[in-house]
Design an enzyme around this catalytic site. Structure first.
Site, PDB file in Angstrom:
ATOM      1  N   GLY A   1      48.734  36.628  53.941  1.00 19.30           N
ATOM      2  CA  GLY A   1      47.397  36.340  54.686  1.00 19.30           C
ATOM      3  C   GLY A   1      46.283  36.004  53.740  1.00 19.30           C
TER       4      GLY A   1
ATOM      5  N   ASN B   1      40.924  30.468  41.467  1.00 25.31           N
ATOM      6  CA  ASN B   1      41.106  31.921  40.468  1.00 25.31           C
ATOM      7  C   ASN B   1      41.429  31.596  39.249  1.00 25.31           C
ATOM      8  OD1 ASN B   1      40.383  33.506  42.710  1.00 25.31           O
ATOM      9  ND2 ASN B   1      42.251  33.548  43.509  1.00 25.31           N
TER      10      ASN B   1
ATOM     11  N   THR C   1      30.216  41.236  54.268  1.00 29.52           N
ATOM     12  CA  THR C   1      30.981  39.913  53.415  1.00 29.52           C
ATOM     13  C   THR C   1      31.202  38.729  54.166  1.00 29.52           C
ATOM     14  OG1 THR C   1      33.028  39.822  52.381  1.00 29.52           O
ATOM     15  CG2 THR C   1      33.007  41.365  54.111  1.00 29.52           C
ATOM     16  N   ASP C   2      31.339  37.681  53.334  1.00 23.45           N
ATOM     17  CA  ASP C   2      31.634  36.332  53.976  1.00 23.45           C
ATOM     18  C   ASP C   2      32.979  36.395  54.337  1.00 23.45           C
ATOM     19  OD1 ASP C   2      32.926  36.549  51.453  1.00 23.45           O
ATOM     20  OD2 ASP C   2      32.260  34.534  50.686  1.00 23.45           O
ATOM     21  N   GLU C   3      33.779  37.248  54.075  1.00 24.03           N
ATOM     22  CA  GLU C   3      35.371  37.380  54.514  1.00 24.03           C
ATOM     23  C   GLU C   3      35.362  37.283  55.957  1.00 24.03           C
ATOM     24  OE1 GLU C   3      37.925  39.401  51.969  1.00 24.03           O
ATOM     25  OE2 GLU C   3      36.580  39.235  50.157  1.00 24.03           O
TER      26      GLU C   3
ATOM     27  N   TYR D   1      40.772  44.279  55.909  1.00 21.78           N
ATOM     28  CA  TYR D   1      39.297  44.965  55.430  1.00 21.78           C
ATOM     29  C   TYR D   1      38.469  44.054  56.180  1.00 21.78           C
ATOM     30  CZ  TYR D   1      35.279  43.919  52.386  1.00 21.78           C
ATOM     31  OH  TYR D   1      34.024  43.902  51.945  1.00 21.78           O
TER      32      TYR D   1
ATOM     33  N   ASP E   1      52.354  36.015  46.187  1.00 26.46           N
ATOM     34  CA  ASP E   1      50.894  35.912  46.829  1.00 26.46           C
ATOM     35  C   ASP E   1      50.654  37.112  47.707  1.00 26.46           C
ATOM     36  OD1 ASP E   1      48.583  34.716  47.532  1.00 26.46           O
ATOM     37  OD2 ASP E   1      49.495  32.863  48.276  1.00 26.46           O
TER      38      ASP E   1
ATOM     39  N   LYS F   1      39.531  45.074  41.085  1.00 23.90           N
ATOM     40  CA  LYS F   1      39.097  43.501  41.587  1.00 23.90           C
ATOM     41  C   LYS F   1      39.493  42.519  40.602  1.00 23.90           C
ATOM     42  CE  LYS F   1      37.544  45.258  45.458  1.00 23.90           C
ATOM     43  NZ  LYS F   1      36.079  45.817  45.852  1.00 23.90           N
TER      44      LYS F   1
ATOM     45  N   PHE G   1      30.441  50.304  43.113  1.00 25.61           N
ATOM     46  CA  PHE G   1      30.106  49.179  42.438  1.00 25.61           C
ATOM     47  C   PHE G   1      28.588  48.622  42.715  1.00 25.61           C
ATOM     48  CE2 PHE G   1      30.522  44.513  42.286  1.00 25.61           C
ATOM     49  CZ  PHE G   1      29.916  44.299  41.151  1.00 25.61           C
TER      50      PHE G   1
ATOM     51  N   LYS H   1      35.355  44.650  58.527  1.00 25.21           N
ATOM     52  CA  LYS H   1      34.037  44.568  58.589  1.00 25.21           C
ATOM     53  C   LYS H   1      33.392  43.781  59.431  1.00 25.21           C
ATOM     54  CE  LYS H   1      31.592  45.367  55.255  1.00 25.21           C
ATOM     55  NZ  LYS H   1      30.571  46.516  54.658  1.00 25.21           N
TER      56      LYS H   1
ATOM     57  N   THR I   1      34.754  58.572  47.065  1.00 25.09           N
ATOM     58  CA  THR I   1      36.284  58.383  46.979  1.00 25.09           C
ATOM     59  C   THR I   1      36.622  57.859  45.773  1.00 25.09           C
ATOM     60  OG1 THR I   1      35.836  56.127  47.565  1.00 25.09           O
ATOM     61  CG2 THR I   1      35.948  57.433  49.441  1.00 25.09           C
TER      62      THR I   1
ATOM     63  N   ARG J   1      37.071  31.010  45.216  1.00 27.59           N
ATOM     64  CA  ARG J   1      36.057  32.074  45.657  1.00 27.59           C
ATOM     65  C   ARG J   1      34.722  31.716  45.268  1.00 27.59           C
ATOM     66  NH1 ARG J   1      39.704  33.194  48.390  1.00 27.59           N
ATOM     67  NH2 ARG J   1      40.615  35.093  48.758  1.00 27.59           N
TER      68      ARG J   1
HETATM   69  P1  NAD Z   1      32.983  50.092  46.420  1.00 32.38           P
HETATM   70  O1  NAD Z   1      34.368  50.297  46.761  1.00 32.38           O
HETATM   71  O2  NAD Z   1      32.818  49.851  44.856  1.00 32.38           O
HETATM   72  O3  NAD Z   1      31.922  51.250  46.531  1.00 32.38           O
HETATM   73  C1  NAD Z   1      32.107  52.088  47.987  1.00 32.38           C
HETATM   74  C2  NAD Z   1      31.334  53.175  48.159  1.00 32.38           C
HETATM   75  O4  NAD Z   1      31.427  53.660  49.249  1.00 32.38           O
HETATM   76  C3  NAD Z   1      31.931  54.185  47.099  1.00 32.38           C
HETATM   77  O5  NAD Z   1      31.079  54.933  46.345  1.00 32.38           O
HETATM   78  C4  NAD Z   1      32.756  55.185  48.038  1.00 32.38           C
HETATM   79  O6  NAD Z   1      32.723  56.506  47.491  1.00 32.38           O
HETATM   80  C5  NAD Z   1      32.025  55.063  49.186  1.00 32.38           C
HETATM   81  N1  NAD Z   1      32.475  55.319  50.579  1.00 32.38           N
HETATM   82  C6  NAD Z   1      33.802  55.028  50.879  1.00 32.38           C
HETATM   83  N2  NAD Z   1      34.103  55.589  51.928  1.00 32.38           N
HETATM   84  C7  NAD Z   1      32.952  56.633  52.347  1.00 32.38           C
HETATM   85  C8  NAD Z   1      32.897  57.411  53.512  1.00 32.38           C
HETATM   86  N3  NAD Z   1      33.572  57.655  54.375  1.00 32.38           N
HETATM   87  N4  NAD Z   1      31.819  58.017  53.324  1.00 32.38           N
HETATM   88  C9  NAD Z   1      30.782  57.777  52.456  1.00 32.38           C
HETATM   89  N5  NAD Z   1      30.736  56.997  51.399  1.00 32.38           N
HETATM   90  C10 NAD Z   1      32.151  56.477  51.362  1.00 32.38           C
HETATM   91  O7  NAD Z   1      32.446  48.684  46.998  1.00 32.38           O
HETATM   92  P2  NAD Z   1      31.476  47.536  46.681  1.00 32.38           P
HETATM   93  O8  NAD Z   1      32.330  46.768  46.077  1.00 32.38           O
HETATM   94  O9  NAD Z   1      30.206  48.125  45.996  1.00 32.38           O
HETATM   95  O10 NAD Z   1      31.104  47.161  48.197  1.00 32.38           O
HETATM   96  C11 NAD Z   1      29.931  47.715  48.805  1.00 32.38           C
HETATM   97  C12 NAD Z   1      29.752  47.166  49.935  1.00 32.38           C
HETATM   98  O11 NAD Z   1      29.350  45.788  49.803  1.00 32.38           O
HETATM   99  C13 NAD Z   1      30.745  47.085  51.017  1.00 32.38           C
HETATM  100  O12 NAD Z   1      30.389  47.222  52.344  1.00 32.38           O
HETATM  101  C14 NAD Z   1      31.449  45.890  50.828  1.00 32.38           C
HETATM  102  O13 NAD Z   1      32.269  45.322  52.151  1.00 32.38           O
HETATM  103  C15 NAD Z   1      30.270  44.995  50.749  1.00 32.38           C
HETATM  104  N6  NAD Z   1      30.591  43.551  50.010  1.00 32.38           N
HETATM  105  C16 NAD Z   1      31.371  43.719  48.722  1.00 32.38           C
HETATM  106  C17 NAD Z   1      31.357  42.588  48.011  1.00 32.38           C
HETATM  107  C18 NAD Z   1      32.100  42.588  46.680  1.00 32.38           C
HETATM  108  O14 NAD Z   1      32.337  41.576  46.273  1.00 32.38           O
HETATM  109  N7  NAD Z   1      32.499  43.905  46.006  1.00 32.38           N
HETATM  110  C19 NAD Z   1      31.132  41.263  48.622  1.00 32.38           C
HETATM  111  C20 NAD Z   1      30.222  41.388  49.772  1.00 32.38           C
HETATM  112  C21 NAD Z   1      29.929  42.604  50.549  1.00 32.38           C
HETATM  113  P1  TYD Z   2      39.410  40.436  44.761  1.00 31.65           P
HETATM  114  O1  TYD Z   2      38.703  40.723  43.629  1.00 31.65           O
HETATM  115  O2  TYD Z   2      40.406  41.490  45.105  1.00 31.65           O
HETATM  116  O3  TYD Z   2      38.385  39.887  45.797  1.00 31.65           O
HETATM  117  P2  TYD Z   2      38.863  39.497  47.481  1.00 31.65           P
HETATM  118  O4  TYD Z   2      40.004  39.409  47.928  1.00 31.65           O
HETATM  119  O5  TYD Z   2      37.917  40.313  48.350  1.00 31.65           O
HETATM  120  O6  TYD Z   2      38.188  37.987  47.334  1.00 31.65           O
HETATM  121  O7  TYD Z   2      40.324  38.727  44.726  1.00 31.65           O
HETATM  122  C1  TYD Z   2      39.596  37.814  44.374  1.00 31.65           C
HETATM  123  C2  TYD Z   2      40.780  36.782  44.454  1.00 31.65           C
HETATM  124  O8  TYD Z   2      41.482  36.896  43.328  1.00 31.65           O
HETATM  125  C3  TYD Z   2      41.602  36.715  45.477  1.00 31.65           C
HETATM  126  O9  TYD Z   2      41.657  35.149  45.801  1.00 31.65           O
HETATM  127  C4  TYD Z   2      42.880  37.307  45.094  1.00 31.65           C
HETATM  128  C5  TYD Z   2      43.079  36.975  43.642  1.00 31.65           C
HETATM  129  N1  TYD Z   2      43.567  37.965  42.896  1.00 31.65           N
HETATM  130  C6  TYD Z   2      44.655  37.691  41.844  1.00 31.65           C
HETATM  131  O10 TYD Z   2      44.930  36.374  41.903  1.00 31.65           O
HETATM  132  N2  TYD Z   2      45.013  38.715  41.149  1.00 31.65           N
HETATM  133  C7  TYD Z   2      44.796  39.980  41.162  1.00 31.65           C
HETATM  134  O11 TYD Z   2      45.318  40.854  40.605  1.00 31.65           O
HETATM  135  C8  TYD Z   2      43.626  40.053  42.233  1.00 31.65           C
HETATM  136  C9  TYD Z   2      43.178  41.635  42.224  1.00 31.65           C
HETATM  137  C10 TYD Z   2      43.265  39.295  42.871  1.00 31.65           C
END
Ligand code: NAD
Ligand code: TYD
Length: 358
Positions: free
Chosen positions: A298, A263, A139-141, A164, A295, A203, A20, A168, A46, A228
């Site tokens: 955690g 949410n 991530t901020d998590e 997760y 829920d 997500k 993404f 991280k 993946t 969030r």
């Molecule tokens: P995503 O799950 O959409 O994409 C992850 C990518 O990594 C995929 O293309 C997957 O094929 C590749 N990948 C997974 N395992 C691998 C491996 N072993 N070797 C090589 N490639 C591999 O994730 P995203 O949402 O695009 O997140 C990208 C980064 O940003 C992550 O490090 C995540 O922790 C961080 N991040 C995400 C968010 C969010 O809201 N999505 C917020 C803050 C930080």
């Molecule tokens: P998510 O998109 O999985 O991101 P993160 O867990 O990394 O914050 O979830 C965002 C928020 O939405 C989180 O508080 C969990 C909640 N959530 C739901 O209420 N229903 C759902 O089906 C999903 C996937 C998440």
């Protein structure tokens, strides 16, 4: 201390570039930045990695782009890639990224997020003086959960609560340690929840958009009052690029959207925008589809980010409002039903296996 000017990026390895944020980042580099170098996209492909996310971009980049299907857990393969492509800079996105999956099956999170990051750091260290920058996307998590008040700052202690976020956090610590111990030039960014085109529909935001459009139940965990902070993905890409160009080596930067939201409010906003764009066949409000479910174990209550450091030092702030970003995102999902169908059916995984046989 005078700020050391960073060398020009020539060969940039982007890990997870088919996911993404990674695919949006490559798009951003090509279309909206001054980046002139080469991109080597390393992705295992993946379930979350889809080459279709970069359709068109590969052709536009031509010789400046190389794709390598590789697992960052395979050290030998990485060493070969770093040498063959003469890598001087890394922007590291590759990760297992979904909290619910990490609760069900944590093992891949440990290997990819921790061991994979370690392997990349080792490969980068092996490049010696020629290595320019390792930017780690996090991530901020990692900071854990907030009560009603307070914000995460770069100085907030780490208190991760899910497999997760713990994985991280471990990777962040390794990156930091490589700076302090070996002098590897690194920067780290910790960002809030992203949304936008190409997000895998597990997500919250894409899942709710698609379910609402199809008249399916909208699962909201617990009481729906978890908070969030949301950031449109392009803004995240811009922040990362600003840090890579001008951030201070060894520093961490928080990135946030100034868009804290419960949410349930996010879900209602999606329903209302969709109702306005394309009313449901029965004419009823889609809010009626909201279904409160068990829920998440955690479940962190609240995240909020203070990104004053990034604003003050690199003059970055988000451009997109939550409302305008949400409209763009909903429009994108409605206009890209083919992508959605292929991703949800898993058809692209069969395609990948046929095209990338080793
Ligand atoms: P995503 O799950 O959409 O994409 C992850 C990518 O990594 C995929 O293309 C997957 O094929 C590749 N990948 C997974 N395992 C691998 C491996 N072993 N070797 C090589 N490639 C591999 O994730 P995203 O949402 O695009 O997140 C990208 C980064 O940003 C992550 O490090 C995540 O922790 C961080 N991040 C995400 C968010 C969010 O809201 N999505 C917020 C803050 C930080
Ligand atoms: P998510 O998109 O999985 O991101 P993160 O867990 O990394 O914050 O979830 C965002 C928020 O939405 C989180 O508080 C969990 C909640 N959530 C739901 O209420 N229903 C759902 O089906 C999903 C996937 C998440």
């Amino acid at each position: 201390m005078a700020k050391k000017k960073r060398k020009q990026i020539v060969n940039l390895m982007v890990t997870g570039g088919c996911g993404f944020i990674g695919s949006n980042f490559i798009r951003y580099l090509l279309e909206k930045s001054d980046f002139q170098g080469n991109i080597i996209n390393v992705d295992k492909l993946t379930y979350a990695g889809n080459p279709e996310n970069l359709k068109g971009i590969e052709d536009k980049l031509g010789d400046r782009y190389a794709f390598e299907r590789a697992d960052i857990c395979e050290q030998e393969r990485l060493l070969d890639l770093f040498a063959r492509h003469n890598i001087d800079t890394v922007c590291h996105f590759a990760a297992e990224s979904h909290v619910d999956r990490s609760i069900r099956r944590p093992a891949h999170f440990i290997s990819t997020n921790i061991v994979g990051t370690f392997n990349l750091l080792e490969a980068a260290r092996g490049r010696g003086e020629s290595f320019n920058l390792f930017h780690h996307v996090s991530t901020d998590e990692v900071y854990g959960s907030l009560g009603k008040r307070g914000v995460f700052r770069e100085t907030t202690p780490y208190r991760p609560n899910s497999p997760y976020s713990a994985s991280k956090a471990a990777s962040d610590h390794l990156v930091r340690a490589y700076f302090h111990t070996y002098g590897l030039p690194v920067t780290i960014s910790n960002c809030s929840n992203n949304f936008g085109p190409y997000q895998f529909p597990e997500k919250l935001i894409p899942l709710i958009i698609l379910n609402a459009f199809e008249g399916k139940p909208l699962p909201v965990y617990g009481d729906g009052r978890n908070v969030r902070d949301w950031l449109y993905v392009d803004d995240h890409c811009e922040a990362i690029w600003a840090i890579m160009k001008s951030g201070r080596t060894g520093e961490t930067y928080n990135i946030g959207g100034d868009s804290e939201m419960e949410n349930i409010r996010v879900v209602e906003m999606i329903c209302d925008i969709l109702d306005g764009m394309t009313p449901a066949v029965d004419g009823k409000s889609r809010r009626g589809l909201v279904t409160f479910v068990k829920d998440r174990p955690g479940h962190d209550r609240r995240y909020a980010i203070d990104f004053a450091k990034l604003h003050r030092t690199l003059n970055w702030s988000p451009k997109e409002s939550f409302q305008s970003g949400l409209r763009k995102t909903i429009t994108w999902y409605l206009e890209n039903k083919g992508w959605v169908d292929r991703v949800r059916s898993g058809d692209y995984l069969k395609w990948i296996e046929e095209h990338y046989r080793e």
